[in-house]
Write a protein that holds these residues in place. Structure first.
Motif, mmCIF file in Angstrom:
data_model
loop_
_atom_site.group_PDB
_atom_site.id
_atom_site.type_symbol
_atom_site.label_atom_id
_atom_site.label_comp_id
_atom_site.label_asym_id
_atom_site.label_seq_id
_atom_site.Cartn_x
_atom_site.Cartn_y
_atom_site.Cartn_z
ATOM 1 N N SER A 27 53.611 30.825 66.126
ATOM 2 C CA SER A 27 54.071 29.486 65.794
ATOM 3 C C SER A 27 55.589 29.433 65.924
ATOM 4 O O SER A 27 56.243 30.473 66.095
ATOM 5 N N THR A 28 56.145 28.215 65.828
ATOM 6 C CA THR A 28 57.577 28.008 66.009
ATOM 7 C C THR A 28 58.171 27.274 64.816
ATOM 8 O O THR A 28 57.688 26.194 64.453
ATOM 9 N N PRO A 29 59.225 27.813 64.210
ATOM 10 C CA PRO A 29 59.935 27.055 63.170
ATOM 11 C C PRO A 29 60.588 25.810 63.788
ATOM 12 O O PRO A 29 60.824 25.749 64.993
ATOM 13 N N LYS A 30 60.896 24.829 62.953
ATOM 14 C CA LYS A 30 61.556 23.617 63.446
ATOM 15 C C LYS A 30 62.905 23.973 64.054
ATOM 16 O O LYS A 30 63.740 24.610 63.417
ATOM 17 N N SER A 31 63.106 23.532 65.292
ATOM 18 C CA SER A 31 64.326 23.893 66.012
ATOM 19 C C SER A 31 65.558 23.178 65.476
ATOM 20 O O SER A 31 66.684 23.596 65.733
ATOM 21 N N THR A 32 65.361 22.096 64.713
ATOM 22 C CA THR A 32 66.498 21.311 64.207
ATOM 23 C C THR A 32 67.073 21.855 62.900
ATOM 24 O O THR A 32 68.095 21.349 62.424
ATOM 25 N N ILE A 33 66.428 22.862 62.325
ATOM 26 C CA ILE A 33 66.901 23.416 61.056
ATOM 27 C C ILE A 33 67.612 24.726 61.324
ATOM 28 O O ILE A 33 66.994 25.753 61.635
ATOM 29 N N ASP A 34 68.923 24.713 61.217
ATOM 30 C CA ASP A 34 69.750 25.865 61.600
ATOM 31 C C ASP A 34 69.414 27.126 60.817
ATOM 32 O O ASP A 34 69.480 28.232 61.362
ATOM 33 N N GLU A 35 69.073 26.979 59.539
ATOM 34 C CA GLU A 35 68.852 28.159 58.708
ATOM 35 C C GLU A 35 67.568 28.914 59.085
ATOM 36 O O GLU A 35 67.319 29.983 58.560
ATOM 37 N N TYR A 36 66.786 28.359 59.990
ATOM 38 C CA TYR A 36 65.584 29.045 60.466
ATOM 39 C C TYR A 36 65.876 29.980 61.641
ATOM 40 O O TYR A 36 65.003 30.772 62.027
ATOM 41 N N TRP A 37 67.083 29.894 62.206
ATOM 42 C CA TRP A 37 67.369 30.586 63.454
ATOM 43 C C TRP A 37 68.543 31.564 63.329
ATOM 44 O O TRP A 37 69.284 31.534 62.374
#
Length: 205
Positions: A27-37
């Motif tokens: 699955s993929t975390p939301k790309s718009t949330i910086d703290e996920y990346w």
């Protein structure tokens, strides 16, 4: 399964892929949330698999954080798992050298005790055209977890698996050495015209 069960060598049997490994979704975390990346969790996509120069997966183009991992339905799988791209495109494959997770474009095969990782790697790699034919979808072809689970595998005893895998590893290494040697020769050939011109204009011919 429709594969012929007759005339197999002693100890060989047809099994389903789901019998020899657990198939794990990504699955993929939301790309718009910086703290996920930009974390330290290796997160593999079909693009990562397509750029492998060897079968071994050590890193990914992008990594996710612990928060990113917990935010979606991806799963960390152990070292030794086989990672397979199930869409866009179907057929890239590698062996995890670290614990990692994937996006939804990949499936992870977590091996059980009766299967050698290299044997399964080569078996799946050789079966890519057949697996691609099982894909479905309007926008792009995708092979589902259920179809992967029922895909037939011709399985010899574990010692024979290891023997076959060892031979294939040795032969593939020889092929890679030959490829690199050919590339080096081609590079030398490509540089020859420039070298001749330099010698000519330096009065060396």
């Amino acid at each position: 399964m429709t594969k012929n069960k007759h005339n197999l060598p002693d100890g060989w049997q047809w099994v389903k892929l789901g019998d020899v490994c657990e198939i794990i979704n990504g699955s993929t975390p939301k790309s718009t949330i910086d703290e996920y990346w930009n974390g330290d969790i290796v997160w593999i996509t079909p693009t990562d698999l397509g750029q492998l120069s060897t079968p071994i997966i050590k890193d990914s183009l992008r990594k996710i954080t612990e928060k990113g991992y917990k935010s979606c339905n991806t799963n960390i799988v152990p070292k030794g798992s086989i990672i397979f791209s199930c869409r866009a495109p179907i057929g890239h494959i590698g062996i995890a050298d670290v614990s990692l997770c994937t996006n939804q474009g990949c499936k992870s095969f977590v091996l059980k005790e009766n299967i050698d990782q290299w044997f399964l790697y080569y078996y799946i790699k050789e079966s890519v055209p057949e697996l691609q034919s099982l894909g479905s979808g309007a926008t792009f072809k995708e092979i589902s977890k259920s179809k992967l689970a029922t895909f037939p595998i011709l399985l010899p005893p574990i010692d024979e698996q290891k023997r076959i895998a060892s031979i294939l590893n040795e032969q593939m290494s020889a092929v890679e050495r030959a490829r690199k040697a050919a590339e080096a020769q081609l590079e030398a050939i490509n540089q020859l015209p420039s070298a001749l011109l330099r010698r000519a204009f330096n009065g060396e011919l």
